[in-house]
Write a protein that holds these residues in place. Structure first.
Motif, PDB file in Angstrom:
ATOM      1  N   CYS A  58       0.770  -1.357  -0.486  1.00  0.00           N
ATOM      2  CA  CYS A  58      -0.166  -0.039  -0.352  1.00  0.00           C
ATOM      3  C   CYS A  58       0.767   1.325   0.204  1.00  0.00           C
ATOM      4  O   CYS A  58       2.341   1.225   0.473  1.00  0.00           O
ATOM      5  N   GLY A  59       0.193   1.757  -0.327  1.00  0.00           N
ATOM      6  CA  GLY A  59       1.027   3.544  -0.678  1.00  0.00           C
ATOM      7  C   GLY A  59       1.480   4.256   0.917  1.00  0.00           C
ATOM      8  O   GLY A  59       2.551   4.867   1.562  1.00  0.00           O
ATOM      9  N   SER A  60       0.728   3.893   1.722  1.00  0.00           N
ATOM     10  CA  SER A  60       1.005   4.122   3.524  1.00  0.00           C
ATOM     11  C   SER A  60       2.062   2.602   3.756  1.00  0.00           C
ATOM     12  O   SER A  60       2.531   3.233   4.934  1.00  0.00           O
ATOM     13  N   ASP A  61       2.341   1.568   3.271  1.00  0.00           N
ATOM     14  CA  ASP A  61       4.128   0.882   3.426  1.00  0.00           C
ATOM     15  C   ASP A  61       5.095   1.934   3.093  1.00  0.00           C
ATOM     16  O   ASP A  61       6.080   2.136   3.782  1.00  0.00           O
ATOM     17  N   LEU A  62       4.823   2.866   2.380  1.00  0.00           N
ATOM     18  CA  LEU A  62       5.938   3.229   1.463  1.00  0.00           C
ATOM     19  C   LEU A  62       7.036   4.552   2.014  1.00  0.00           C
ATOM     20  O   LEU A  62       8.035   4.284   1.684  1.00  0.00           O
ATOM     21  N   PRO A  63       5.937   4.828   2.701  1.00  0.00           N
ATOM     22  CA  PRO A  63       7.379   5.812   3.862  1.00  0.00           C
ATOM     23  C   PRO A  63       7.971   5.055   5.144  1.00  0.00           C
ATOM     24  O   PRO A  63       9.349   5.642   4.545  1.00  0.00           O
ATOM     25  N   PHE A  64       7.350   4.230   4.879  1.00  0.00           N
ATOM     26  CA  PHE A  64       7.934   3.855   6.339  1.00  0.00           C
ATOM     27  C   PHE A  64       9.455   2.683   5.622  1.00  0.00           C
ATOM     28  O   PHE A  64      10.190   2.608   6.433  1.00  0.00           O
ATOM     29  N   PHE A  65       8.684   2.022   4.285  1.00  0.00           N
ATOM     30  CA  PHE A  65      10.102   1.567   3.414  1.00  0.00           C
ATOM     31  C   PHE A  65      11.204   2.603   3.190  1.00  0.00           C
ATOM     32  O   PHE A  65      12.587   2.518   3.271  1.00  0.00           O
ATOM     33  N   ARG A  66      10.672   3.516   3.581  1.00  0.00           N
ATOM     34  CA  ARG A  66      12.086   5.479   3.123  1.00  0.00           C
ATOM     35  C   ARG A  66      12.526   5.228   4.223  1.00  0.00           C
ATOM     36  O   ARG A  66      13.510   6.307   4.259  1.00  0.00           O
ATOM     37  N   GLY A  67      12.310   4.946   5.179  1.00  0.00           N
ATOM     38  CA  GLY A  67      12.868   4.896   6.177  1.00  0.00           C
ATOM     39  C   GLY A  67      11.986   6.689   7.265  1.00  0.00           C
ATOM     40  O   GLY A  67      13.058   6.146   8.452  1.00  0.00           O
ATOM     41  N   GLY A  68      10.608   6.336   6.786  1.00  0.00           N
ATOM     42  CA  GLY A  68       9.903   7.561   7.539  1.00  0.00           C
ATOM     43  C   GLY A  68       9.123   6.760   8.943  1.00  0.00           C
ATOM     44  O   GLY A  68       9.142   5.352   8.757  1.00  0.00           O
ATOM     45  N   GLU A  79      10.738   0.623  14.699  1.00  0.00           N
ATOM     46  CA  GLU A  79      11.720   0.724  14.933  1.00  0.00           C
ATOM     47  C   GLU A  79      12.431  -0.259  13.767  1.00  0.00           C
ATOM     48  O   GLU A  79      12.015  -1.117  13.293  1.00  0.00           O
ATOM     49  N   PHE A  80      13.348   0.263  12.870  1.00  0.00           N
ATOM     50  CA  PHE A  80      14.119  -1.192  11.659  1.00  0.00           C
ATOM     51  C   PHE A  80      14.647  -2.489  12.085  1.00  0.00           C
ATOM     52  O   PHE A  80      14.594  -2.161  13.814  1.00  0.00           O
ATOM     53  N   GLY A  81      13.936  -3.556  12.053  1.00  0.00           N
ATOM     54  CA  GLY A  81      14.816  -4.656  11.982  1.00  0.00           C
ATOM     55  C   GLY A  81      12.902  -5.496  13.215  1.00  0.00           C
ATOM     56  O   GLY A  81      13.373  -6.473  13.930  1.00  0.00           O
ATOM     57  N   THR A  82      11.758  -4.881  12.754  1.00  0.00           N
ATOM     58  CA  THR A  82      10.949  -4.679  13.281  1.00  0.00           C
ATOM     59  C   THR A  82      10.637  -6.514  12.577  1.00  0.00           C
ATOM     60  O   THR A  82      10.455  -6.079  11.183  1.00  0.00           O
ATOM     61  N   PRO A  83      10.155  -7.480  12.439  1.00  0.00           N
ATOM     62  CA  PRO A  83      10.074  -8.716  11.430  1.00  0.00           C
ATOM     63  C   PRO A  83       8.648  -8.472  11.224  1.00  0.00           C
ATOM     64  O   PRO A  83       7.548  -8.391  11.694  1.00  0.00           O
ATOM     65  N   GLY A  84       8.613  -8.012   9.070  1.00  0.00           N
ATOM     66  CA  GLY A  84       7.042  -8.242   9.079  1.00  0.00           C
ATOM     67  C   GLY A  84       6.658  -7.304   8.976  1.00  0.00           C
ATOM     68  O   GLY A  84       5.916  -6.706   7.478  1.00  0.00           O
ATOM     69  N   PHE A  85       7.765  -5.568   8.796  1.00  0.00           N
ATOM     70  CA  PHE A  85       7.893  -4.797   9.023  1.00  0.00           C
ATOM     71  C   PHE A  85       8.059  -4.150   7.390  1.00  0.00           C
ATOM     72  O   PHE A  85       9.078  -4.449   7.575  1.00  0.00           O
ATOM     73  N   PRO A  86       7.841  -3.278   6.603  1.00  0.00           N
ATOM     74  CA  PRO A  86       5.940  -2.443   6.937  1.00  0.00           C
ATOM     75  C   PRO A  86       5.203  -3.498   5.618  1.00  0.00           C
ATOM     76  O   PRO A  86       5.388  -3.361   4.555  1.00  0.00           O
ATOM     77  N   MET A  87       3.825  -4.040   6.553  1.00  0.00           N
ATOM     78  CA  MET A  87       2.901  -4.226   5.398  1.00  0.00           C
ATOM     79  C   MET A  87       1.484  -5.170   6.557  1.00  0.00           C
ATOM     80  O   MET A  87       1.918  -5.181   7.102  1.00  0.00           O
ATOM     81  N   HIS A  88       0.377  -4.305   5.865  1.00  0.00           N
ATOM     82  CA  HIS A  88      -0.938  -4.064   6.264  1.00  0.00           C
ATOM     83  C   HIS A  88      -1.833  -5.003   5.737  1.00  0.00           C
ATOM     84  O   HIS A  88      -3.321  -5.116   6.083  1.00  0.00           O
ATOM     85  N   GLU A  89      -1.952  -5.394   4.099  1.00  0.00           N
ATOM     86  CA  GLU A  89      -2.364  -5.477   3.234  1.00  0.00           C
ATOM     87  C   GLU A  89      -2.474  -7.263   3.631  1.00  0.00           C
ATOM     88  O   GLU A  89      -1.439  -7.582   2.521  1.00  0.00           O
ATOM     89  N   VAL A  90      -2.976  -8.261   3.551  1.00  0.00           N
ATOM     90  CA  VAL A  90      -2.394  -9.760   4.112  1.00  0.00           C
ATOM     91  C   VAL A  90      -4.141 -10.256   3.636  1.00  0.00           C
ATOM     92  O   VAL A  90      -5.079 -10.071   3.642  1.00  0.00           O
ATOM     93  N   ALA A  91      -3.421 -10.911   2.656  1.00  0.00           N
ATOM     94  CA  ALA A  91      -4.461 -12.861   2.408  1.00  0.00           C
ATOM     95  C   ALA A  91      -3.995 -13.924   2.726  1.00  0.00           C
ATOM     96  O   ALA A  91      -2.533 -13.996   2.660  1.00  0.00           O
ATOM     97  N   GLY A  92      -4.393 -14.703   2.797  1.00  0.00           N
ATOM     98  CA  GLY A  92      -4.157 -16.528   3.828  1.00  0.00           C
ATOM     99  C   GLY A  92      -4.840 -17.439   4.626  1.00  0.00           C
ATOM    100  O   GLY A  92      -6.183 -17.135   3.534  1.00  0.00           O
TER     101      GLY A  92
END
Length: 340
Positions: A58-68, A79-92
């Motif tokens: 999602c576009g709301s994940d990308l500021p986190f990916f860029r380091g913000g 903080e950097f290093g949180t497993p699974g971060f950053p993603m919130h749209e999931v299916a499974g």
């Protein structure tokens, strides 16, 4: 749709053993690691343990990916290093559940509320999940989450049948807004984006794709061209909200859907006043209901399953997936990470 390669098979591991996860170790740098898996016994009331099938970026994940960081960032994912971060749209698939309406083995889609969905197993709030038709593959079902957000937002505005609509931002969310508006009877749908979206416009009901900065578009409009509803679907800046207010017709509405990265936004209040405008915004409530409604909408508009997900990357190449999502290009819509 571009498939970037086969996804790795998910090992059948009980909760509490190790699992794979991607983690952000520096701005724009992910690495795959082995971490302890969530334990079924640790699930709280209403929680569901989901084996990831696919996740949407999602576009709301990308500021986190860029380091913000956003003011709304989860407290346990700052903080950097949180497993699974950053993603919130999931299916499974639900592999353990303490939610009364979700059973083990159900195919589910929805929110990873801690933004930690880029992992083999994810703990989710069952009220933010929907058990969907299992014939729908996860890499397609993941589109139900953003679609649910758009449907809920469109419930909040005045009916668009017979009205004109413009959407600032023609990324994955903006294109869904266009599709839903056109399906609801909008007479004219304008899509505004700096990226050339002419190749995807028709599939999403956009009558007039405009390649321009939103300020130039807003100031170029004649009174007759002003839309009745403007959706701001870009976010992550303050200027585009002003452009939406400038563009909309007197007596019209602005829906601010874009994610705010600042706590305070400037607003041209005198212009709002003189135009007698309505400004709306908000997050998605009633998540299970609107996820179910999204599945019904997809059933009525199956073409979305073909045109929405444009790129699929395997989980062990999440780095490439996020890099693609962070650099929009013509023909690119939704970028998905597939774990199975």
């Amino acid at each position: 749709m571009t498939d970037a390669g086969p996804a790795p098979a998910r090992p059948d591991r009980p909760g509490g053993a190790g699992m794979w996860a991607q983690r952000l170790v520096a701005p724009q740098q992910l690495e795959q690691v082995e971490v302890p898996a969530p334990r079924e016994a640790a699930l709280g009331p209403g929680e569901v343990l989901v084996a990831l099938g696919a996740g949407g970026i999602c576009g709301s994940d990308l500021p986190f990916f860029r380091g913000g960081l956003s003011p709304d960032a989860p407290a346990d994912a700052r903080e950097f290093g949180t497993p699974g971060f950053p993603m919130h749209e999931v299916a499974g698939t639900a592999v353990a559940s303490r939610h009364p309406d979700i059973g083990v083995g159900d195919a589910v889609v929805g929110w990873a509320p801690r933004f930690d969905g880029l992992a083999e197993l994810v703990v989710c709030d069952g009220d933010g999940l929907h058990a969907h038709d299992r014939r729908l593959p996860a890499r397609t079902a993941v589109l139900l989450q953003p679609l649910a957000c758009v449907l809920y937002a469109m419930e909040q505005v005045r009916p668009v049948a017979g009205r004109s609509v413009a959407v600032i931002g023609q990324g994955p969310i903006g294109l869904l807004f266009a599709h839903v508006a056109k399906a609801a009877g909008a007479t004219r749908v304008v899509g505004v984006d700096r990226v050339d979206r002419s190749g995807t416009a028709a599939a999403f009901g956009v009558d007039d794709p405009v390649r321009a900065a939103s300020d130039l578009w807003a100031t170029s409009l004649t009174d007759a061209e002003r839309p009745d509803l403007v959706v701001e679907a870009a976010g992550h800046q303050t200027a585009t909200l002003t452009h939406a207010v400038q563009a909309v017709a007197p007596g019209g509405e602005v829906f601010y859907f874009g994610v705010p990265d600042e706590l305070v936004y400037p607003l041209p209040m005198r212009l709002m006043l003189r135009k007698n405008l309505t400004l709306r915004c908000g997050v998605t409530w009633e998540r299970r209901r609107v996820l179910a409604r999204a599945e019904e909408y997809l059933g009525a508009h199956p073409e979305l399953a073909e045109c929405y997900v444009s790129h699929v990357f395997p989980a062990d190449d999440a780095q490439s997936a996020y890099e693609h999502a962070a650099h929009p290009a013509p023909g690119q819509v939704k970028v998905v990470v597939a774990a199975s």
